[in-house]
Design an enzyme around this catalytic site. Structure first.
Site, PDB file in Angstrom:
ATOM      1  N   ARG A 135       9.822 -40.647   0.991  1.00 54.05           N
ATOM      2  CA  ARG A 135       9.958 -41.121  -0.286  1.00 54.05           C
ATOM      3  C   ARG A 135       9.970 -39.985  -1.129  1.00 54.05           C
ATOM      4  O   ARG A 135       9.260 -39.604  -2.292  1.00 54.05           O
ATOM      5  CB  ARG A 135       8.674 -41.883  -0.609  1.00 54.05           C
ATOM      6  CG  ARG A 135       7.333 -41.072  -0.169  1.00 54.05           C
ATOM      7  CD  ARG A 135       6.140 -41.596  -0.794  1.00 54.05           C
ATOM      8  NE  ARG A 135       4.982 -41.118  -0.193  1.00 54.05           N
ATOM      9  CZ  ARG A 135       3.710 -41.337  -0.618  1.00 54.05           C
ATOM     10  NH1 ARG A 135       3.507 -42.121  -1.507  1.00 54.05           N
ATOM     11  NH2 ARG A 135       2.619 -40.716   0.194  1.00 54.05           N
ATOM     12  N   ASP A 176       3.629 -33.389  11.047  1.00 59.41           N
ATOM     13  CA  ASP A 176       4.532 -33.756   9.910  1.00 59.41           C
ATOM     14  C   ASP A 176       3.865 -33.323   8.730  1.00 59.41           C
ATOM     15  O   ASP A 176       4.561 -32.936   7.502  1.00 59.41           O
ATOM     16  CB  ASP A 176       4.996 -34.730  10.124  1.00 59.41           C
ATOM     17  CG  ASP A 176       4.155 -36.019   9.704  1.00 59.41           C
ATOM     18  OD1 ASP A 176       2.910 -36.140  10.604  1.00 59.41           O
ATOM     19  OD2 ASP A 176       4.147 -36.769   8.831  1.00 59.41           O
TER      20      ASP A 176
HETATM   21  P1  AMP Z   1       2.215 -39.112   4.795  1.00 60.51           P
HETATM   22  O1  AMP Z   1       1.125 -39.498   5.740  1.00 60.51           O
HETATM   23  O2  AMP Z   1       1.953 -39.436   3.427  1.00 60.51           O
HETATM   24  O3  AMP Z   1       2.370 -37.549   4.892  1.00 60.51           O
HETATM   25  O4  AMP Z   1       3.554 -40.143   5.076  1.00 60.51           O
HETATM   26  C1  AMP Z   1       3.814 -40.006   6.915  1.00 60.51           C
HETATM   27  C2  AMP Z   1       5.272 -40.774   6.648  1.00 60.51           C
HETATM   28  O5  AMP Z   1       5.533 -41.757   6.107  1.00 60.51           O
HETATM   29  C3  AMP Z   1       6.355 -39.611   5.922  1.00 60.51           C
HETATM   30  O6  AMP Z   1       7.462 -39.484   6.661  1.00 60.51           O
HETATM   31  C4  AMP Z   1       6.374 -40.296   4.616  1.00 60.51           C
HETATM   32  O7  AMP Z   1       7.835 -39.824   3.988  1.00 60.51           O
HETATM   33  C5  AMP Z   1       6.500 -41.711   5.018  1.00 60.51           C
HETATM   34  N1  AMP Z   1       6.036 -42.651   3.837  1.00 60.51           N
HETATM   35  C6  AMP Z   1       4.955 -42.457   3.406  1.00 60.51           C
HETATM   36  N2  AMP Z   1       4.721 -43.348   2.237  1.00 60.51           N
HETATM   37  C7  AMP Z   1       6.030 -43.937   1.989  1.00 60.51           C
HETATM   38  C8  AMP Z   1       6.598 -44.863   1.241  1.00 60.51           C
HETATM   39  N3  AMP Z   1       5.770 -45.652   0.426  1.00 60.51           N
HETATM   40  N4  AMP Z   1       7.823 -45.234   1.352  1.00 60.51           N
HETATM   41  C9  AMP Z   1       8.552 -44.613   2.357  1.00 60.51           C
HETATM   42  N5  AMP Z   1       8.182 -43.868   3.303  1.00 60.51           N
HETATM   43  C10 AMP Z   1       6.754 -43.465   2.949  1.00 60.51           C
HETATM   44 MG    MG Z   2       3.616 -36.267   4.922  1.00 59.80          MG
END
Ligand code: AMP
Ligand code: MG
Length: 496
Positions: A95, A254
């Protein structure tokens, strides 16, 4: 020299790496009207933008994803990651879209990333959006961390609209413009290791070294030197987190920056009552990312990174693993010495004695038993009177077991006698490392609640307050006090 949106110099160094590393994708505009929710003048200055750039009609269009910045080609980055200990071989910016790479007047490189700007090829089951709530939390915290002097991504602005986004409840959509010299993560390397695309690991490492660690080119083994650098920066970063009581909440690989920046603010939290095992992320049932686990997790994450670049370090895998292991062994020492140094400074100790660790441990253990507020205690400790017994009532009163505190205070008094600074001089120094203001969850909650009713004044107030967390700001005194009772019930999950 300052630039308009039309004249700001752009580059495409990451884009040039090509399709194996990213996917070109355009932001999806909001369905309903876009509005500028907050703008960070300091960040605009950092990029080299002219004054009042936010008033240019193009500004809202660009930073809500309606229009591109000049002819820049937007893209999302590919990466993998160890999430809660398990490899997820295919992640990527689900996103987030980098809309441009700015090279400012000081020849610094800044990636402009819209977080929450719609679907990308890496969105998996997600909707590509971010909610206003999480956007405000990241915006305020990244700038607060900067104010605290902790390496972090920055934020230029928040835009939003009335578009609905479905999480546990219906919320509204927003976009954070995040800035970083590079958004490359440990996971950006891991993705190619697990696909056995070793040539891409090399390309990425060469890119990172060329632009961010050029001094390593002169080293005999630049890739091993890269590992050494990343270990050092990560250890230093986590020592800083521990010293201010910052819990990240989702230390997946990540979310680990190759530049040692605090990256991806989700369910983070600053310690309120000192609790070594504090878990800020309510979805973290095992406490993998508990406050006191962060230094160990830092090492785990670095091991994942090391593993991913093994093919670059040495031809023979066994030898490469040995070399990486040797470097990783330094992590604990770097972390410990940085952390001990910071904590000594927090206690106002300039000289180094072996017993200092015990003095600190005893204080923390008392704080844990009595649920003492971490920030308030250290700030009050700046005013500690070392000359007379029983004078330190403002500090003593925070404890329940006051006799225990008295015993500790006596030891501290004795220890301070070994120092050369006067109480006054020490207080001045200590107040530069013990913040008066931190971003407590309840403060962010108030700003969020108001913003959800289109009142952005609290975002602005907190934003200004947290620029100078070490200064006395009498008009904001209330923010330096104990949190209200209802703050205990705030629950922060991964959902954002
Ligand atoms: P995060 O834990 O927020 O770092 O996210 C982990 C993964 O999930 C990353 O690859 C983000 O880009 C993906 N992600 C989190 N929220 C969304 C969303 N609403 N739509 C698409 N991908 C998401
Ligand atoms: Mg992330």
């Amino acid at each position: 020299m300052s630039f308009s949106l039309k004249s700001i110099p752009l580059h495409d160094s990451f884009l040039k790496l090509g399709e194996h590393f990213l996917s070109e994708v355009k932001p999806t505009p909001f369905k309903q009207e876009s509005k500028l929710i907050h703008f960070n003048q300091n960040a605009a200055h950092l990029l080299g933008f002219e004054k009042k750039i936010e008033q240019d009609p193009l500004f809202i269009d660009i930073f809500s994803g309606n229009q591109s910045l000049q002819t820049a080609k937007p893209f999302s980055m590919l990466y993998a990651g160890h999430q809660f200990g398990y490899l997820n071989p295919q992640l990527g910016d689900g996103r987030a879209i980098i809309i441009a790479e700015v090279h400012n007047h000081k020849n610094e490189k800044w990636e402009l990333q819209l977080k929450g700007s719609g679907l990308t090829p890496y969105s998996r089951d997600g909707d590509g959006r971010a909610v206003l709530r999480s956007t405000i939390r990241e915006y305020l915290c990244s700038e607060a961390m900067f104010g605290l002097g902790i390496p972090t991504t920055r934020a230029l602005c928040i835009t939003g609209s009335d578009d609905e986004v479905y999480r546990e409840n219906i919320e509204t959509a927003a976009i954070l413009t995040r800035l970083a010299p590079s958004h490359v993560r440990f996971g950006s390397f891991e993705v190619f290791y697990y696909r056995q695309q070793y040539e891409h690991i090399r390309t990425l490492a060469d890119y990172i070294i060329k632009y961010y660690y050029p001094e390593l080119l002169a080293k005999e083994n630049p890739y091993l030197a890269l590992l050494t650098k990343v270990i050092k920066r990560t250890a230093k970063l986590i020592a800083l987190w521990q010293s201010v009581g910052f819990a990240h909440g989702v230390m997946n690989t990540d979310n680990m920056s190759i530049l040692g920046l605090t990256l991806d603010y989700g369910p983070y939290g600053f310690l309120v009552n000192y609790d070594a095992g504090y878990i800020c992320n309510h979805s973290d049932h095992q406490g993998r990312y508990a406050f006191d686990q962060q230094p160990n997790i830092g090492l785990f994450n670095l091991s994942c990174f090391a593993q991913a670049i093994l093919p670059l370090i040495y031809k023979s895998p066994d030898k490469a693993a040995d070399m990486a292991k040797q470097e990783l062994e330094n992590y604990q020492t770097i972390f410990t010495s940085n952390f001990a140094n910071l904590m000594r400074q927090k206690l106002g100790l300039e000289k180094i004695f072996n017993e200092d660790q015990q003095l600190l441990d005893e204080l923390l253990s008392l704080m844990q038993k009595d649920s003492v507020d971490y920030t308030i205690l250290f700030r009050r400790l700046c005013e500690f009177d070392s000359t007379e017994e029983n004078k330190n009532t403002a500090i003593r009163d925070i404890f329940m077991q006051r006799n225990q505190f008295d015993l500790w205070a006596h030891k501290y008094q004795q220890r301070l006698k070994q120092e050369t600074l006067s109480d006054k001089q020490r207080a001045i120094k200590m107040k530069k490392i013990n913040p008066k203001y931190i971003l407590r969850n309840y403060m962010a909650e108030i700003a969020i609640k108001k913003a959800e009713e289109n009142d952005y004044s609290e975002i602005d107030r907190l934003f200004n307050l947290l620029q100078n967390p070490f200064s006395e700001q009498p008009e904001y005194e209330a923010y330096a006090g104990f949190p209200p009772k209802w703050a205990d019930d705030i629950s922060i999950s991964c959902s954002s």
